[in-house]
Enzyme design. Structure first.
Site, PDB file in Angstrom:
ATOM      1  N   VAL A   1      -2.307  11.483   3.727  1.00  0.00           N
ATOM      2  CA  VAL A   1      -0.951  11.568   3.198  1.00  0.00           C
ATOM      3  C   VAL A   1      -1.030  11.837   1.703  1.00  0.00           C
ATOM      4  CG1 VAL A   1       0.227  10.187   4.939  1.00  0.00           C
ATOM      5  CG2 VAL A   1      -0.882   9.055   3.018  1.00  0.00           C
TER       6      VAL A   1
ATOM      7  N   SER B   1      -1.316   9.113  -1.570  1.00  0.00           N
ATOM      8  CA  SER B   1      -1.853   7.804  -1.215  1.00  0.00           C
ATOM      9  C   SER B   1      -2.990   7.450  -2.162  1.00  0.00           C
ATOM     10  CB  SER B   1      -2.366   7.811   0.230  1.00  0.00           C
ATOM     11  OG  SER B   1      -3.485   8.670   0.352  1.00  0.00           O
ATOM     12  N   SER B   2      -3.376   6.187  -2.153  1.00  0.00           N
ATOM     13  CA  SER B   2      -4.497   5.775  -3.000  1.00  0.00           C
ATOM     14  C   SER B   2      -5.743   6.542  -2.580  1.00  0.00           C
ATOM     15  CB  SER B   2      -4.730   4.266  -2.860  1.00  0.00           C
ATOM     16  OG  SER B   2      -4.995   3.919  -1.525  1.00  0.00           O
TER      17      SER B   2
ATOM     18  N   GLY C   1       0.814  -1.209   0.000  1.00  0.00           N
ATOM     19  CA  GLY C   1       0.000   0.000   0.000  1.00  0.00           C
ATOM     20  C   GLY C   1       0.846   1.255   0.000  1.00  0.00           C
TER      21      GLY C   1
ATOM     22  N   ALA D   1       0.154  -2.120   8.690  1.00  0.00           N
ATOM     23  CA  ALA D   1      -0.421  -1.099   7.807  1.00  0.00           C
ATOM     24  C   ALA D   1      -1.555  -1.646   6.952  1.00  0.00           C
ATOM     25  CB  ALA D   1       0.668  -0.518   6.900  1.00  0.00           C
TER      26      ALA D   1
ATOM     27  N   LYS E   1      -9.566   9.631  11.039  1.00  0.00           N
ATOM     28  CA  LYS E   1     -10.990   9.323  10.880  1.00  0.00           C
ATOM     29  C   LYS E   1     -11.516   8.438  12.008  1.00  0.00           C
ATOM     30  CE  LYS E   1     -10.856   9.978   5.898  1.00  0.00           C
ATOM     31  NZ  LYS E   1      -9.532  10.643   5.935  1.00  0.00           N
TER      32      LYS E   1
ATOM     33  N   ILE F   1       1.158   3.696   2.316  1.00  0.00           N
ATOM     34  CA  ILE F   1       1.908   3.860   3.564  1.00  0.00           C
ATOM     35  C   ILE F   1       2.845   2.681   3.783  1.00  0.00           C
ATOM     36  CG2 ILE F   1       1.716   3.914   6.080  1.00  0.00           C
ATOM     37  CD1 ILE F   1       1.130   6.554   4.878  1.00  0.00           C
TER      38      ILE F   1
ATOM     39  N   GLU G   1      -1.165  -9.614  -4.996  1.00  0.00           N
ATOM     40  CA  GLU G   1       0.023 -10.141  -5.658  1.00  0.00           C
ATOM     41  C   GLU G   1       0.739  -9.045  -6.445  1.00  0.00           C
ATOM     42  OE1 GLU G   1       1.163 -13.727  -8.805  1.00  0.00           O
ATOM     43  OE2 GLU G   1      -0.806 -12.767  -8.877  1.00  0.00           O
TER      44      GLU G   1
END
Length: 646
Positions: free
Chosen positions: A469, A472-473, A305, A379, A425, A307, A330
């Site tokens: 951040v 990030s996605s 991910g 994470a 959050k 982070i 994967e």
């Protein structure tokens, strides 16, 4: 280099007035007539004939005949109106017709009628030589002048840019862009009064205060910031000054990001939101960075991910004995593993990539007992608010029970430090994702506070809570940038939405340092600075792309900002603390929160009930249980505002 010099010689020729250029070409053709007659005599007589004096006046007669026919025919057939570097087949056909007439006329006089002392074969040889000579001269001119002309035109038509910064980086950037096919530097901007008004590498240095005037006069499209060593605060001030000039901005990375050596055009990047944050990262405490990582075995869940992958990069740079990447995807695991393999080529760190889910109790136990990590950074989480809101069962299974499974496996294996990556959050959440992360925090708090003799409390359990951040996605920044490229509109969910922002590298460094401070059950909160209004962020990104905002005050602007409405579970304002009593730590950007939680026996019973409700697929019961467990959880409903959420 030699070819470049040859083409540079063409610039004065191209700069001549067109009438003068025609005179030059006529003189060239006259010289070619003389030379080809002379060569024809040589080919016929097998000796060089002097072009002047007695007794060789016969060559002069032939030259006179050639000039008498050639130049008038060339003029009347448009030889000197054709721009030869752009000549087409029609122009060439007219020229060939002129040569046919010339060959007939010259041959008639020299070969048929005859001139005393002039071999008749000259009337055949010379027109052929003249055709070859004139054709070759035009071809060479087309190659030489045409290529140079195109280069000049291309350079003139390139977008004009200014380099902000006359220092080493600015001069190196100018040198790198000398042959750029993307943009053309036409001047410098610099704050130093000693440089203003001077010339630097042949270009003038202007005052930044005159930028708007320069942009208008010179049609500047972009300003390139070549200021890699300035503070983020000063960069923010400069960007505010540039914004009024309505030009795009591109920048060089910081000095620490630039490889040693000369600056290249590829180092330029689009302006990122971190350039707008207005604050500089605090240098890391290297003792804290290495305490739980250096020469140890480290495991990161959710390693692929945004982070998790940055944590892996930071950890790899510190030098663990072994770094274990644990990831469910994967593709994401392959990417981070391949990247770290290259980074660790010269290090002794062993890299292990493991596929698996943190919800798999048997697999997590096997991994922990086999690998025996010293430190675990957890994470792995589903964190996209609307997706988790629509898939609450999977969100809770992964975020809550995945955390519980991983923590218990770590405790059973004797892991020294376990750090949960949490989120702002989790504070008075209005969505399932936030509630699930707060419940995951409570799980670790309860496990860390166990006092029964059978409880294994040797593992220091802690959690680090922070806001958004950058990169990030799901981040708004890449979304806004793509919307601007597409011509808009830029979409925000509410005109008053505000968010905290931090760069991923800074967040990862602070997570590592916070985890190294833990004593057990600690909730750490990162200082995110001042919150940013998302609407203002979108507006600023539009302006720093050299475009204008289209709104009621400016209906002819380039890009519109559309307000689409809050998404399910979205809040207007984010908070980092539930209580109002944060404690300072040895790091200025890390605070310790004191948050209430349930004891493990009480929480365990309720978690078992929640797990059964998840198994029964009973969303209403699940949300009711979440409201009982998580203090402040108020699901967002239509017509109800909680913390600014709809």
């Amino acid at each position: 280099m030699a070819e470049k010099k040859v083409f540079n010689l063409s610039n004065p020729v191209l700069a001549l007035p067109r009438p003068l250029k025609r005179v030059v070409v006529v003189l060239l053709d006259a010289i070619l007539c003389v030379l080809t007659v002379w060569t024809a005599f040589f080919l016929r007589l097998d000796e060089w004939v002097p072009l002047y004096g007695d007794p060789f006046w016969r060559a002069d007669l032939a030259i006179g005949v050639s000039l008498l026919f050639a130049l008038p025919l060339f003029i009347t057939h448009g030889f000197y109106r054709v721009i030869f570097r752009h000549a087409n087949t029609i122009a060439i056909s007219f020229m060939m017709r002129a040569f046919v007439f010339y060959a007939l006329a010259f041959g008639l006089v020299i070969s048929v009628i005859g001139i005393s002392g002039v071999p008749r074969t000259v009337g055949i040889i010379q027109p052929i030589l003249l055709l070859l000579a004139v054709g070759l001269s035009r071809a060479m001119a087309a190659y030489w002048l045409g290529g140079a002309y195109r280069n000049i035109l291309e350079r003139l038509n390139l977008p004009k840019v200014l380099v902000y910064g006359g220092g080493v980086a600015g001069r190196q950037l100018l040198n790198a862009m000398t042959n750029s096919h993307e943009m053309r530097v036409v001047g410098f901007l610099d704050d130093d009064p000693r440089l203003q008004g001077q010339t630097l590498n042949g270009l003038r240095v202007y005052k930044p205060a005159d930028l708007a005037k320069i942009v208008s006069e010179k049609s500047i499209s972009t300003v390139l910031l070549a200021l890699p060593s300035i503070s983020r605060h000063r960069r923010n001030e400069i960007l505010s000054e540039i914004k009024a000039a309505k030009v795009a901005v591109r920048t060089l990375p910081s000095v620490t990001d630039l490889a040693q050596g000369k600056v290249t055009v590829s180092d330029l990047r689009e302006l990122d939101i971190e350039d707008l944050l207005g604050r500089d990262p605090v240098p890391p405490n290297h003792d804290l960075l290495g305490k739980t990582i250096a020469n140890k075995v480290v495991l990161v869940t959710g390693a692929g991910g945004s982070i998790g992958s940055e944590l892996c990069r930071q950890i790899a740079a510190i030098g663990p004995n072994k770094l274990v990447l644990f990831e469910q995807s994967e593709h994401a695991l392959y990417q981070i593993h391949a990247e770290l393999e290259q980074r660790l080529e010269t290090q002794a760190t062993e890299l292990i990539a493991l596929l698996g889910s943190v919800q798999d109790k048997h697999h997590m136990t096997e991994v922990m007992t086999t690998i025996k990590p010293d430190t675990v950074y957890h994470a792995a989480a589903y964190k996209h608010v609307p997706l988790v809101e629509h898939n609450p069962t999977e969100g809770l299974k992964n975020n809550v029970f995945g955390t519980l499974t991983t923590a218990q496996a770590a405790m059973a294996a004797g892991v020294t430090d376990f750090v949960l990556i949490s989120t702002d959050k989790a504070v008075r959440p209005t969505n399932v994702m936030g509630a699930s992360k707060r419940l995951a925090e409570m799980v670790l708090q309860a496990l860390a506070a166990q006092t029964t003799p059978s409880a294994n409390t040797n593992t220091r359990l802690s959690m680090v809570r922070f806001g958004n951040v950058l990169g990030s996605s799901g981040s708004v920044v890449p979304k806004f940038r793509q919307q601007i490229r597409d011509g808009g509109p830029v979409t925000v969910t509410h005109a008053e939405v505000t968010r905290y922002f931090m760069t991923i590298p800074e967040a990862a460094q602070l997570v590592i340092q916070a985890g190294a401070m833990a004593k057990g059950g600690d909730v750490y909160v990162l200082d995110m600075g001042e919150p940013i209004m998302i609407f203002d962020l979108a507006k600023r990104m539009i302006e720093l792309s050299g475009l204008t905002l289209r709104d009621q005050d400016n209906p002819t602007g380039d890009i519109e900002i559309q307000v689409t409405g809050l998404r399910p579970g979205e809040k207007l304002y984010e908070e980092l603390l539930i209580g109002d009593n944060p404690q300072t730590t040895t790091h200025p950007r890390i605070m310790r929160a004191s948050e209430e939680f349930l004891t493990w026996p009480m929480l365990q019973d309720k978690l078992e009930t929640l797990q059964q409700q998840l198994a029964d697929a009973d969303p209403p019961a699940v949300k009711q249980m979440l409201q009982k467990l998580v203090s402040g959880y108020a699901p967002a409903t239509s017509g109800n505002k909680t913390n600014g959420a709809n």
